[in-house]
Design an enzyme around this catalytic site. Sequence first.
Site, mmCIF file in Angstrom:
data_model
loop_
_atom_site.group_PDB
_atom_site.id
_atom_site.type_symbol
_atom_site.label_atom_id
_atom_site.label_comp_id
_atom_site.label_asym_id
_atom_site.label_seq_id
_atom_site.Cartn_x
_atom_site.Cartn_y
_atom_site.Cartn_z
ATOM 1 C CB SER A 196 -0.944 0.010 1.206
ATOM 2 O OG SER A 196 -2.055 -0.819 0.958
ATOM 3 C CE LYS A 233 -4.540 2.092 -0.784
ATOM 4 N NZ LYS A 233 -3.891 0.835 -0.375
ATOM 5 C CB SER A 275 -4.530 1.725 3.787
ATOM 6 O OG SER A 275 -3.640 1.231 2.817
ATOM 7 C CE LYS A 295 -1.422 4.091 2.815
ATOM 8 N NZ LYS A 295 -1.424 2.857 3.645
#
Length: 407
Positions: A72, A75, A127, A233
């Site tokens: 993820s 992103k 997320s 992140k």
Amino acid sequence: MRKKSWGLLALAAGLLLGGFLPRADAETTEPAGTPPAVEEPEVVSEAATLIDSETGTVLYAKNADEQLYPASITKIVTGIIALENTKPDEIVTVSKEARNEDGTRIYLEEGEQLPMGKLLYGMLMNSGNDAATAVAEHIDGSKEKFAERMNQFVQDKIGTTSTHFVNPSGLPDPAQVTTAADMAKIASYAMKNETFRKIVSTKTMPWDGQVWKSELVNHNRMLWDYEGANGVKNGYTTEAGNTLVTSAVRDGMELIVVVLQAPGNQQAYDDTRKLLDYGFAAFAKQTVISAGQTFEVQDGAEPVQWQADQALTAVVRKDETPEATVRPDGQVTLRTKFGDQPIGRLTAKVEQKTAKDVHASSVGSQLDSTSDSGGSTMQKVVWYVWLFQLLLFALWFRLKLKRRRRY
């Protein structure tokens, strides 16, 4: 009379040497104590890197160019592209495909409409894969088309070399790969956007969706557990393992850590904490080139001169003297254990000057700060010795005249 003359001579010599020549304690300073060396930490993640966010200078690397799955942290790219190509109040309509996206979701409903800004919070904090798909479809019509934009963006605008995307969320795909080095560049670029910084540093936020009403809680635990952490992140899939990109600020330095394929969630955070601790303990921001410094570099047969409009700083080891080089195009590189790394560029080209008015092209900040004073000190010493010899001659001549008068 002879004793008086020799006494006068000694007094003059003492005044000259003690009062006019540069004092040792004024011209020579004891070198500052070298701080104890800080050892690089051992990390268990398959790949990791630590960089200075401002310049991109690499401070630590382990398998940093190995291609691995990002999960993820993908992103980050989706978010910065959306911020640069849309407005926060643009209304995004959720498609059926976005509604039924796999993995972590913020439970968007088909046909639900949300402002782009709110959707980005759901994507980057919680997320949401459904949010990532909705963003991609709003911008380019499909995830596949948006992935093409992602690849062109990171290669052309950020300068990645080993990253490839096929979807905007980080869901597993053999062709969706990145490296720790590339992700550090991507994060550094994204963190220069103030809206992006605000989103990824937000810990909690109320969420009032069409069917899901709750509170978004940022999945990045470093925001709570590490002093100065302000992003970025985390990610996880079975194929990728745990991935984590973290930014933190202390003492005017912003560092970025990327860890890929950590064997567990806790190991990813432990490795990140070790690397940040190492960075803040072992490195500091130093002025490598001062404002107004002029440099002459050879460009083929002709010398080129550059002047620094403003001071140029870099994050370097506390126990080392930075060594920088100015290239013919004005690019300044810093010599490190990872090779010569660019830290900035001089912007003002100056008219040709004589060799006495310029510095050499390869400089260390310590040498730059002392070279002028060293040259001027030597010049002063030569003048003082000459004046001292002249005074001795005058006193000797006066003494000789008095002796002749006496006899």
